[in-house]
Design an enzyme around this catalytic site. Structure first.
Site, PDB file in Angstrom:
ATOM      1  N   ASP A   6      -4.945   5.138  30.007  1.00 25.20           N
ATOM      2  CA  ASP A   6      -4.698   6.537  29.637  1.00 25.20           C
ATOM      3  C   ASP A   6      -3.485   6.677  28.730  1.00 25.20           C
ATOM      4  O   ASP A   6      -2.640   7.558  28.933  1.00 25.20           O
ATOM      5  CB  ASP A   6      -4.537   7.421  30.881  1.00 25.20           C
ATOM      6  CG  ASP A   6      -4.707   8.909  30.550  1.00 25.20           C
ATOM      7  OD1 ASP A   6      -5.257   9.216  29.475  1.00 25.20           O
ATOM      8  OD2 ASP A   6      -4.275   9.752  31.347  1.00 25.20           O
ATOM      9  N   SER A  59       0.834  16.647  30.335  1.00 20.67           N
ATOM     10  CA  SER A  59       0.258  15.334  30.088  1.00 20.67           C
ATOM     11  C   SER A  59       0.837  14.679  28.850  1.00 20.67           C
ATOM     12  O   SER A  59       0.883  15.274  27.774  1.00 20.67           O
ATOM     13  CB  SER A  59      -1.255  15.432  29.911  1.00 20.67           C
ATOM     14  OG  SER A  59      -1.902  15.417  31.142  1.00 20.67           O
ATOM     15  N   HIS A  94      -6.145  10.950  27.332  1.00 19.77           N
ATOM     16  CA  HIS A  94      -6.989  12.113  27.594  1.00 19.77           C
ATOM     17  C   HIS A  94      -6.516  13.365  26.858  1.00 19.77           C
ATOM     18  O   HIS A  94      -7.243  14.350  26.794  1.00 19.77           O
ATOM     19  CB  HIS A  94      -7.118  12.379  29.106  1.00 19.77           C
ATOM     20  CG  HIS A  94      -5.925  12.993  29.759  1.00 19.77           C
ATOM     21  ND1 HIS A  94      -5.025  12.262  30.507  1.00 19.77           N
ATOM     22  CD2 HIS A  94      -5.480  14.273  29.798  1.00 19.77           C
ATOM     23  CE1 HIS A  94      -4.091  13.070  30.978  1.00 19.77           C
ATOM     24  NE2 HIS A  94      -4.343  14.293  30.566  1.00 19.77           N
TER      25      HIS A  94
END
Length: 449
Positions: A191, A270, A160
């Site tokens: 992911d 992230s 993402h």
């Protein structure tokens, strides 16, 4: 992924992707929560999975948040700088692993990407336009984190962080120089993505050692590194809070096991590494659970590093493509989601995966599994009524473990590598037998996506 010091969030409605097939929705008009779970991908929506995911999100919102020798606890320390042995260990791990960290910046021009859709959902949820929506046709920008995993310069991050990006640049710790990077491969259902930068000197590439997430214990130290809120090189420390957590992961939000930590993880973290006190990467920071504020509330999640290690060879050979999860290639119904009285009337047990259809050319077809055809059970549905066949194969156990809900079957498929066998206990005509299915990626017909 941090978008100009803002957040990208997974809203409270959780959608489940079809990994091993898709599940026929049966058993009455869906409840509000069950209906919400099917919005992102109708390929597979399991009531049992939604319930498992809802347990995690009941008190907050999941927010996607965008490390060579092992370090050991110091036996001596400078009392002026590190007053405890634990502090000395943390300082040592950070100093030894900081140069393996990578800062990632992206320009996103694809308004149809999962990131763009997620941003739109945030606007609808909170009722205001986020600052990264710059308007006037100006591409949105964002930042995330990553880390080197090979001497060739391979960089692991979250999918993402880079999905939909028209341009990716990276910087190394302690340097302002930027390098263009390209996607080697992506694994959206996990992911994960693998990048490689252009022009980075071999001497500047500091791959981080990968640990073993199967050998972790609750209470062990966890150190998170990354760039939260676009603040270069930030470190937070906590413990492993749980190893029993399962949350929706990836673009189709498939429920998967994750590592829970109370180390502060915020938007911008992230793709960054979660490290152990031995200086090994034990997870990839991916999401946080918040009370609606869009920042750390002491509950963060990381993708286990063993998932990365299992997928890494496929990602490295990806040549810019997408690594798809293995699949059975079936349509099934989770009996646990049907009314007990209906099951009793049909002579069916209260749990198991009842196969409705097996696609030709699928791993399930190659293993001789069969779907149903009698349409014997009529159940109310959102469209009125639907027919459920009761004569298909019933999967009652996976790897010798009883199948209590559909998510257990899905997780077993996800945890089994492509080309590897998965042992199923299947009941047909009142008789049980063991069936070994060699899992492969399978492309479902377009009208079933």
């Amino acid at each position: 992924m941090n978008r100009n010091l803002t957040i990208l969030a997974l809203t409270g409605t959780l959608a489940l992707g079809g990994v091993l097939g898709y599940q026929a929705k049966e058993g009455g008009v869906p409840s509000q929560s069950a209906a919400a779970t099917s919005q992102a991908n109708p390929v597979q929506a399991s009531t049992a999975q939604a319930s498992a995911a809802q347990d995690v999100t009941a008190s907050g919102t999941l927010v996607q948040t965008r490390t060579n020798s092992p370090a050991t606890a110091a036996t001596a320390y400078d009392a002026g700088r590190a007053r405890t042995e634990s502090e000395a260990n943390t300082v040592q791990v950070v100093k030894e692993r900081q140069d393996g960290l990578v800062y990632i910046s992206v320009t996103e021009a694809d308004s149809s990407s999962a990131e763009a859709r997620m941003r739109q959902r945030l606007q609808e949820q909170f009722g205001f336009a986020l600052p990264q929506d710059q308007g006037g046709g100006v591409p949105a920008t964002g930042t995330g984190s990553g880390f080197f995993v090979s001497a060739q310069g391979d960089i692991v991050t979250n999918n993402h962080v880079v999905e939909g990006a028209s341009e990716i640049t990276i910087r190394l710790h302690g340097s302002k120089q930027t390098y263009k990077a390209k996607v080697i491969a992506r694994a959206p259902d996990y992911d994960l993505a693998l990048l490689r930068a252009e022009g980075v000197a071999p001497s500047s590439i500091k791959p981080l050692p990968l640990g073993d997430s199967d050998k972790l214990d609750v209470g062990l130290k966890a150190i998170a590194m990354g760039a939260p809120f676009n603040l270069d090189f930030s470190v937070s420390e906590g413990i492993i809070s749980s190893l029993e957590r399962q949350v929706p992961v990836g673009s189709r939000e498939v429920v998967q096991p994750v590592i829970q930590t109370d180390a502060a993880i915020n938007p911008g973290n992230s793709g960054g590494p979660l490290l152990s006190s031995a200086g090994e990467v034990i997870g990839v920071n991916t999401q946080i659970l918040t009370g609606g504020a869009g920042q750390s509330a002491g509950v963060g999640f990381a993708i286990p590093i063993n998932t990365v290690k299992r997928l890494l060879p496929q990602l490295q050979a990806g040549q810019g493509g997408v690594v798809s999860p293995p699949s059975l290639g079936v349509v099934f119904t989770d009996l646990g989601s049907l009314p007990p009285e209906q099951l009793r009337a049909a002579g069916l047990p209260t749990s198991g995966a009842l196969i409705q259809k097996v696609y030709p050319g699928s791993p399930a077809a190659a293993a001789g599994l069969r779907g149903g055809s009698n349409g014997e059970l009529t159940l109310p549905s959102a469209q009125g009524t639907s027919a459920l066949s009761t004569d298909g194969d019933l999967i009652t156990a996976v790897g010798g473990q009883p199948l209590t809900d559909a998510s257990s079957l899905q997780q077993a498929v996800l945890a089994t590598g492509e080309g590897q066998p998965l042992r199923l206990t299947v009941r047909r005509g009142g008789q049980s037998r063991e069936v070994e299915v060699t899992l492969q990626a399978f492309q479902f017909p377009q009208n079933q996506q």
